[in-house]
Enzyme design. Structure first.
Site, mmCIF file in Angstrom:
data_model
loop_
_atom_site.group_PDB
_atom_site.id
_atom_site.type_symbol
_atom_site.label_atom_id
_atom_site.label_comp_id
_atom_site.label_asym_id
_atom_site.label_seq_id
_atom_site.Cartn_x
_atom_site.Cartn_y
_atom_site.Cartn_z
ATOM 1 C CD GLU A 62 -1.340 -2.311 2.078
ATOM 2 O OE1 GLU A 62 -0.155 -2.658 1.851
ATOM 3 O OE2 GLU A 62 -2.079 -2.926 2.852
ATOM 4 C CB ALA A 174 15.436 -53.204 -5.487
ATOM 5 C CG LEU A 214 18.384 -31.118 0.188
ATOM 6 C CD1 LEU A 214 17.850 -31.413 1.590
ATOM 7 C CD2 LEU A 214 17.375 -31.596 -0.864
ATOM 8 N NE ARG A 217 21.898 -27.275 -8.840
ATOM 9 C CZ ARG A 217 21.223 -28.190 -8.132
ATOM 10 N NH1 ARG A 217 21.494 -28.390 -6.868
ATOM 11 N NH2 ARG A 217 20.269 -28.894 -8.694
ATOM 12 C CG LEU A 316 10.393 -37.638 6.158
ATOM 13 C CD1 LEU A 316 10.005 -37.809 7.621
ATOM 14 C CD2 LEU A 316 11.635 -36.740 6.046
HETATM 15 C C1 AOF Z 1 0.019 -5.053 4.491
HETATM 16 N N1 AOF Z 1 0.650 -4.900 3.297
HETATM 17 O O1 AOF Z 1 2.224 -5.466 1.853
HETATM 18 C C2 AOF Z 1 2.070 -6.730 3.814
HETATM 19 C C3 AOF Z 1 1.357 -6.914 5.026
HETATM 20 O O2 AOF Z 1 6.982 -6.297 9.939
HETATM 21 P P1 AOF Z 1 6.064 -5.665 8.934
HETATM 22 O O3 AOF Z 1 5.811 -4.216 9.224
HETATM 23 O O4 AOF Z 1 6.507 -5.906 7.503
HETATM 24 O O5 AOF Z 1 4.633 -6.363 9.101
HETATM 25 C C4 AOF Z 1 4.460 -7.696 8.730
HETATM 26 C C5 AOF Z 1 3.011 -8.076 8.850
HETATM 27 O O6 AOF Z 1 2.206 -7.184 8.068
HETATM 28 C C6 AOF Z 1 2.720 -9.468 8.319
HETATM 29 O O7 AOF Z 1 2.821 -10.434 9.326
HETATM 30 C C7 AOF Z 1 1.298 -9.307 7.822
HETATM 31 O O8 AOF Z 1 0.374 -9.403 8.880
HETATM 32 C C8 AOF Z 1 1.279 -7.905 7.297
HETATM 33 N N2 AOF Z 1 1.703 -7.889 5.877
HETATM 34 N N3 AOF Z 1 0.344 -6.076 5.309
HETATM 35 O O9 AOF Z 1 -0.828 -4.235 4.837
HETATM 36 C C9 AOF Z 1 1.662 -5.675 2.934
HETATM 37 N N4 AOF Z 1 3.116 -7.523 3.484
HETATM 38 ZN ZN ZN Z 2 0.901 -2.874 5.968
#
Ligand code: AOF
Ligand code: ZN
Length: 384
Positions: A62, A174, A214, A217, A316
């Protein structure tokens, strides 16, 4: 409809949200552990700003869209793939920025499952007189972040089980030899899967048999959304090694990126040798003498692991599937037959009735080079 909600889900709302989802996808390989989020600002039918979250610690979608729009954000509609945050994290709340910029309407695809937000972002917008609409393209937006959502809601990561098999469903001779069943094209697809995962999980059997790296690359220029000098995120390697058989000389320990070896007993000597080789060691509760996979996944979620790629042998993989821990299977099927004696994909208890078979729902089938790629999910409700 509660006051402050707009009713129509016009075609244009769907179209703009589709664009916001495409923007969010650009963060596929970089946002972890944050969710992939895209945002579009539209005023009088004109896109005045767009943004997508690139990396934890950097601005949210945003704020980038608002910065691009400048004064033209006033009176605009914001399309966001996730509810705007209202908390101070690594970055300040998006709700405040949207309110300050004078955005008139916010359309979002889904509520942010983060308990710090979880509806409170939308409440804050409505309290400031902004019209809100929730749920446009919810399914598509959820599919951007299966791991983030599962970790926030259930305290566990989303687990994809990657397998390669012949057309007759065999995965190794096998003798255990299993290398290169699938084509070059499928192997590069696996590289992209790894690059988008938070962790790669395997078992000691695979390490002893194949000594896999793992690692990822690929270079940044091979991954959409990344610019050439972007650092590649390296998924955490996790080896389930109940009895500490992992050799400190294992190839993965010499490669860039971190490795976590998880055992079920306390054995200071092998643990110290692995630590000296650069691994982190962890002892977790045992179930029938083996690492309890639920405890392991919960521990990984605590470490902010959203998406786990399980690349393991039949044992696993079978244990994880039987315990109901596999969310999705990605099977690369090569056009060859391996015949009697070759091993199957999952070691599962023998069943005596057809009603006990494991039901799957096919989500997607694609051709990759000469191979088939099948995405499926366990569907316990369908049979029985
Ligand atoms: C939004 N817009 O683009 C994203 C959101 O540590 P921060 O400030 O980056 O916050 C991370 C949290 O914000 C994440 O756990 C999720 O709840 C939200 N992500 N929110 O409005 C964004 N990436
Ligand atoms: Zn945000």
């Amino acid at each position: 409809m509660p006051p402050g909600h707009s009713v129509p889900e016009a075609d244009s709302d769907l179209d703009y949200m589709a664009r916001a989802i495409r923007l969010a996808e650009l963060g596929r390989y970089t946002t972890d552990p944050n969710p992939r989020v895209g945002c579009l600002l539209v005023r009088e039918g004109e896109v005045v700003g767009e943004g997508w979250h690139r990396r934890a610690g950097e601005p949210h979608a945003e704020r980038l869209a608002l910065a691009a729009a400048g004064a033209r954000a006033r009176g605009a509609t914001a399309y966001v793939t996730l509810e705007p945050c209202c908390h101070q994290g690594r970055t300040p709340p998006c709700t405040e920025a949207l309110i300050e910029a004078g955005v008139a309407r916010v359309v979002c695809a889904m509520v942010d499952p983060n308990p710090l937000v979880a509806g409170k972002g939308l409440d804050a917008l409505r309290a400031a007189g902004i019209e809100t609409l929730l749920g446009v393209s919810r399914a598509e937006a959820s599919a951007l972040n299966p791991g983030f959502i599962k970790r926030m809601e259930q305290g566990r990561p989303y687990v994809r089980c990657k397998l390669a098999a012949s057309l007759d469903g065999r995965t190794a001779l096998a003798s255990g030899e299993s290398k290169w069943i699938s084509s070059e094209a499928s192997r590069s697809d696996v590289q992209r899967l790894r690059a988008g995962s938070s962790a790669i999980l395997t078992g000691i059997g695979t390490v002893l048999a194949d000594d896999p790296g793992l690692d990822v690359r690929l270079s940044a220029s091979e991954l959409p959304g990344m610019t050439p000098n972007d650092p590649i995120r390296r998924p955490l390697r996790v080896v389930v090694d109940s009895h500490w058989r992992m050799p400190p000389e294992a190839r993965m320990l010499a490669l860039p990126g971190r490795t976590l070896v998880v055992g079920a007993e306390s054995r200071p000597e092998p643990m110290a040798a692995l630590q000296a080789a650069g691994a982190e060691t962890l002892r977790l509760p045992a179930r029938a003498g083996r690492v309890d996979l639920v405890a392991l996944l919960e521990e990984l979620a605590r470490r902010e692991i959203n998406e786990v790629l399980l690349e393991a042998g039949p044992r696993l993989a079978g244990a994880a599937l039987s315990d109901g821990l596999v969310d999705e299977i990605i099977l690369y099927q090569a056009p060859c037959l391996m015949g009697q004696g070759a091993r199957g994909l999952f070691e599962l208890p023998a069943i005596t009735a057809m009603s006990d078979r494991v039901a799957l729902e096919i989500l997607e089938v694609r051709r990759i080079g000469p191979d088939l790629r099948i995405r499926a999910r366990p569907d316990p409700g369908r049979i029985g």
